[in-house]
Scaffold this motif. Structure first.
Motif, PDB file in Angstrom:
ATOM      1  N   LYS A  18      95.233 -67.547 -20.433  1.00  0.00           N
ATOM      2  CA  LYS A  18      97.018 -67.216 -19.815  1.00  0.00           C
ATOM      3  C   LYS A  18      96.847 -65.712 -18.616  1.00  0.00           C
ATOM      4  O   LYS A  18      97.806 -64.946 -18.781  1.00  0.00           O
ATOM      5  N   GLY A  19      95.606 -65.679 -17.887  1.00  0.00           N
ATOM      6  CA  GLY A  19      95.763 -64.895 -16.580  1.00  0.00           C
ATOM      7  C   GLY A  19      95.840 -63.330 -17.158  1.00  0.00           C
ATOM      8  O   GLY A  19      96.048 -62.475 -16.153  1.00  0.00           O
ATOM      9  N   LEU A  20      95.591 -62.721 -17.911  1.00  0.00           N
ATOM     10  CA  LEU A  20      94.986 -61.613 -18.427  1.00  0.00           C
ATOM     11  C   LEU A  20      93.162 -60.975 -18.152  1.00  0.00           C
ATOM     12  O   LEU A  20      93.594 -59.720 -18.284  1.00  0.00           O
ATOM     13  N   LEU A  21      92.498 -62.365 -17.793  1.00  0.00           N
ATOM     14  CA  LEU A  21      91.500 -61.867 -17.134  1.00  0.00           C
ATOM     15  C   LEU A  21      91.058 -61.791 -15.515  1.00  0.00           C
ATOM     16  O   LEU A  21      91.817 -63.278 -15.574  1.00  0.00           O
ATOM     17  N   ILE A  22      91.105 -60.805 -14.505  1.00  0.00           N
ATOM     18  CA  ILE A  22      90.744 -61.522 -13.173  1.00  0.00           C
ATOM     19  C   ILE A  22      89.022 -61.226 -12.985  1.00  0.00           C
ATOM     20  O   ILE A  22      88.842 -60.256 -13.598  1.00  0.00           O
ATOM     21  N   THR A  23      88.237 -62.532 -12.851  1.00  0.00           N
ATOM     22  CA  THR A  23      87.466 -61.776 -12.912  1.00  0.00           C
ATOM     23  C   THR A  23      86.695 -61.910 -11.943  1.00  0.00           C
ATOM     24  O   THR A  23      85.344 -60.816 -11.306  1.00  0.00           O
ATOM     25  N   GLU A  24      87.580 -61.667 -10.893  1.00  0.00           N
ATOM     26  CA  GLU A  24      86.656 -60.456  -9.331  1.00  0.00           C
ATOM     27  C   GLU A  24      86.680 -59.550 -10.072  1.00  0.00           C
ATOM     28  O   GLU A  24      85.989 -59.310  -9.224  1.00  0.00           O
ATOM     29  N   ASP A  25      87.208 -58.979 -10.571  1.00  0.00           N
ATOM     30  CA  ASP A  25      87.247 -57.434 -10.571  1.00  0.00           C
ATOM     31  C   ASP A  25      85.908 -56.913 -11.032  1.00  0.00           C
ATOM     32  O   ASP A  25      85.637 -57.351 -12.390  1.00  0.00           O
ATOM     33  N   SER A  26      84.796 -56.320 -10.964  1.00  0.00           N
ATOM     34  CA  SER A  26      83.631 -56.337 -11.229  1.00  0.00           C
ATOM     35  C   SER A  26      83.588 -55.424 -12.426  1.00  0.00           C
ATOM     36  O   SER A  26      83.017 -55.642 -13.661  1.00  0.00           O
ATOM     37  N   GLU A  27      84.643 -54.129 -12.761  1.00  0.00           N
ATOM     38  CA  GLU A  27      84.835 -53.271 -14.036  1.00  0.00           C
ATOM     39  C   GLU A  27      85.225 -54.303 -15.162  1.00  0.00           C
ATOM     40  O   GLU A  27      84.150 -54.142 -16.152  1.00  0.00           O
ATOM     41  N   TYR A  28      85.650 -55.355 -15.253  1.00  0.00           N
ATOM     42  CA  TYR A  28      85.684 -56.958 -16.488  1.00  0.00           C
ATOM     43  C   TYR A  28      84.186 -57.247 -16.275  1.00  0.00           C
ATOM     44  O   TYR A  28      84.268 -57.653 -17.029  1.00  0.00           O
ATOM     45  N   ILE A  29      83.822 -57.942 -15.254  1.00  0.00           N
ATOM     46  CA  ILE A  29      82.534 -58.722 -15.144  1.00  0.00           C
ATOM     47  C   ILE A  29      81.824 -57.591 -16.160  1.00  0.00           C
ATOM     48  O   ILE A  29      80.534 -58.214 -16.978  1.00  0.00           O
ATOM     49  N   VAL A  30      81.197 -56.158 -15.578  1.00  0.00           N
ATOM     50  CA  VAL A  30      80.173 -55.801 -16.279  1.00  0.00           C
ATOM     51  C   VAL A  30      80.454 -55.405 -17.692  1.00  0.00           C
ATOM     52  O   VAL A  30      79.722 -55.423 -18.589  1.00  0.00           O
ATOM     53  N   ALA A  31      81.570 -54.900 -18.192  1.00  0.00           N
ATOM     54  CA  ALA A  31      82.145 -55.220 -19.025  1.00  0.00           C
ATOM     55  C   ALA A  31      81.283 -56.348 -20.371  1.00  0.00           C
ATOM     56  O   ALA A  31      81.510 -56.723 -21.325  1.00  0.00           O
ATOM     57  N   TYR A  32      81.921 -57.318 -19.988  1.00  0.00           N
ATOM     58  CA  TYR A  32      81.340 -58.968 -20.309  1.00  0.00           C
ATOM     59  C   TYR A  32      80.316 -59.055 -20.287  1.00  0.00           C
ATOM     60  O   TYR A  32      79.963 -59.507 -21.035  1.00  0.00           O
ATOM     61  N   LEU A  33      79.596 -58.753 -19.025  1.00  0.00           N
ATOM     62  CA  LEU A  33      77.347 -58.793 -19.257  1.00  0.00           C
ATOM     63  C   LEU A  33      77.286 -58.112 -20.431  1.00  0.00           C
ATOM     64  O   LEU A  33      76.343 -58.349 -21.546  1.00  0.00           O
ATOM     65  N   GLU A  34      77.775 -56.441 -20.612  1.00  0.00           N
ATOM     66  CA  GLU A  34      77.594 -55.310 -21.351  1.00  0.00           C
ATOM     67  C   GLU A  34      77.425 -56.388 -22.909  1.00  0.00           C
ATOM     68  O   GLU A  34      76.869 -55.968 -23.188  1.00  0.00           O
ATOM     69  N   ALA A  35      78.604 -57.080 -22.722  1.00  0.00           N
ATOM     70  CA  ALA A  35      79.120 -57.570 -24.354  1.00  0.00           C
ATOM     71  C   ALA A  35      78.092 -58.797 -24.494  1.00  0.00           C
ATOM     72  O   ALA A  35      78.361 -58.883 -26.074  1.00  0.00           O
ATOM     73  N   LYS A  36      78.232 -59.588 -23.950  1.00  0.00           N
ATOM     74  CA  LYS A  36      76.835 -61.213 -23.811  1.00  0.00           C
ATOM     75  C   LYS A  36      75.368 -60.103 -24.431  1.00  0.00           C
ATOM     76  O   LYS A  36      74.769 -60.968 -24.900  1.00  0.00           O
ATOM     77  N   ALA A  37      75.501 -58.748 -23.964  1.00  0.00           N
ATOM     78  CA  ALA A  37      73.888 -58.747 -23.871  1.00  0.00           C
ATOM     79  C   ALA A  37      73.646 -58.047 -25.650  1.00  0.00           C
ATOM     80  O   ALA A  37      72.955 -58.034 -25.873  1.00  0.00           O
ATOM     81  N   MET A  38      75.164 -57.602 -25.602  1.00  0.00           N
ATOM     82  CA  MET A  38      75.081 -57.001 -26.849  1.00  0.00           C
ATOM     83  C   MET A  38      74.931 -58.065 -28.206  1.00  0.00           C
ATOM     84  O   MET A  38      74.263 -58.119 -29.277  1.00  0.00           O
ATOM     85  N   HIS A  39      75.852 -59.389 -28.074  1.00  0.00           N
ATOM     86  CA  HIS A  39      75.439 -59.967 -28.910  1.00  0.00           C
ATOM     87  C   HIS A  39      74.239 -60.724 -28.768  1.00  0.00           C
ATOM     88  O   HIS A  39      73.787 -61.291 -30.114  1.00  0.00           O
ATOM     89  N   LYS A  40      73.411 -60.819 -28.051  1.00  0.00           N
ATOM     90  CA  LYS A  40      72.291 -61.323 -27.658  1.00  0.00           C
ATOM     91  C   LYS A  40      71.368 -60.738 -28.761  1.00  0.00           C
ATOM     92  O   LYS A  40      70.775 -61.895 -29.164  1.00  0.00           O
ATOM     93  N   LYS A  41      71.021 -59.496 -28.387  1.00  0.00           N
ATOM     94  CA  LYS A  41      70.492 -58.618 -29.192  1.00  0.00           C
ATOM     95  C   LYS A  41      70.533 -58.488 -30.575  1.00  0.00           C
ATOM     96  O   LYS A  41      69.434 -58.660 -31.526  1.00  0.00           O
ATOM     97  N   GLU A  42      72.662 -58.771 -30.832  1.00  0.00           N
ATOM     98  CA  GLU A  42      72.837 -58.919 -32.291  1.00  0.00           C
ATOM     99  C   GLU A  42      71.962 -60.078 -32.859  1.00  0.00           C
ATOM    100  O   GLU A  42      71.702 -60.518 -33.969  1.00  0.00           O
ATOM    101  N   ILE A  43      71.890 -61.579 -32.348  1.00  0.00           N
ATOM    102  CA  ILE A  43      71.509 -62.796 -32.942  1.00  0.00           C
ATOM    103  C   ILE A  43      69.678 -63.559 -33.287  1.00  0.00           C
ATOM    104  O   ILE A  43      69.532 -62.979 -34.037  1.00  0.00           O
ATOM    105  N   GLN A  44      69.334 -63.133 -32.499  1.00  0.00           N
ATOM    106  CA  GLN A  44      67.801 -62.228 -31.977  1.00  0.00           C
ATOM    107  C   GLN A  44      67.733 -61.570 -33.296  1.00  0.00           C
ATOM    108  O   GLN A  44      66.901 -61.630 -33.896  1.00  0.00           O
ATOM    109  N   TYR A  45      68.212 -60.040 -33.161  1.00  0.00           N
ATOM    110  CA  TYR A  45      67.935 -58.771 -34.691  1.00  0.00           C
ATOM    111  C   TYR A  45      68.187 -60.222 -35.963  1.00  0.00           C
ATOM    112  O   TYR A  45      67.293 -60.311 -37.273  1.00  0.00           O
TER     113      TYR A  45
END
Length: 74
Positions: A18-45
């Protein structure tokens, strides 16, 4: 085995489409990677808590996540 799409990945994919996320912006990349890491821990738990007789954080939990969703770099 075909990898499943995590809820985090699906959400980000929809934002990109939808053009609402510009992946080149490092702020969003950091938030995405943090969310992915949290998801991984939740699934493993959940895997560990689900009656699997494996120590928390074991290789089996890591392997299950990677086989199901892929690692954080995909």
């Amino acid at each position: 085995m075909e990898k499943k799409q995590s809820s985090i990945d699906k959400f980000v994919q929809q934002l990109k489409r939808k053009g609402l996320l510009i992946t080149e912006d490092s702020e969003y990349i950091v938030a995405y990677l943090e969310a992915k890491a949290m998801h991984k821990k939740e699934i493993q738990y959940a895997y560990w808590e689900g009656g699997m007789d494996k120590p928390k954080g074991s290789k089996e939990c890591e392997q299950y996540y990677n086989e199901t969703f892929g690692d954080n770099n995909e």
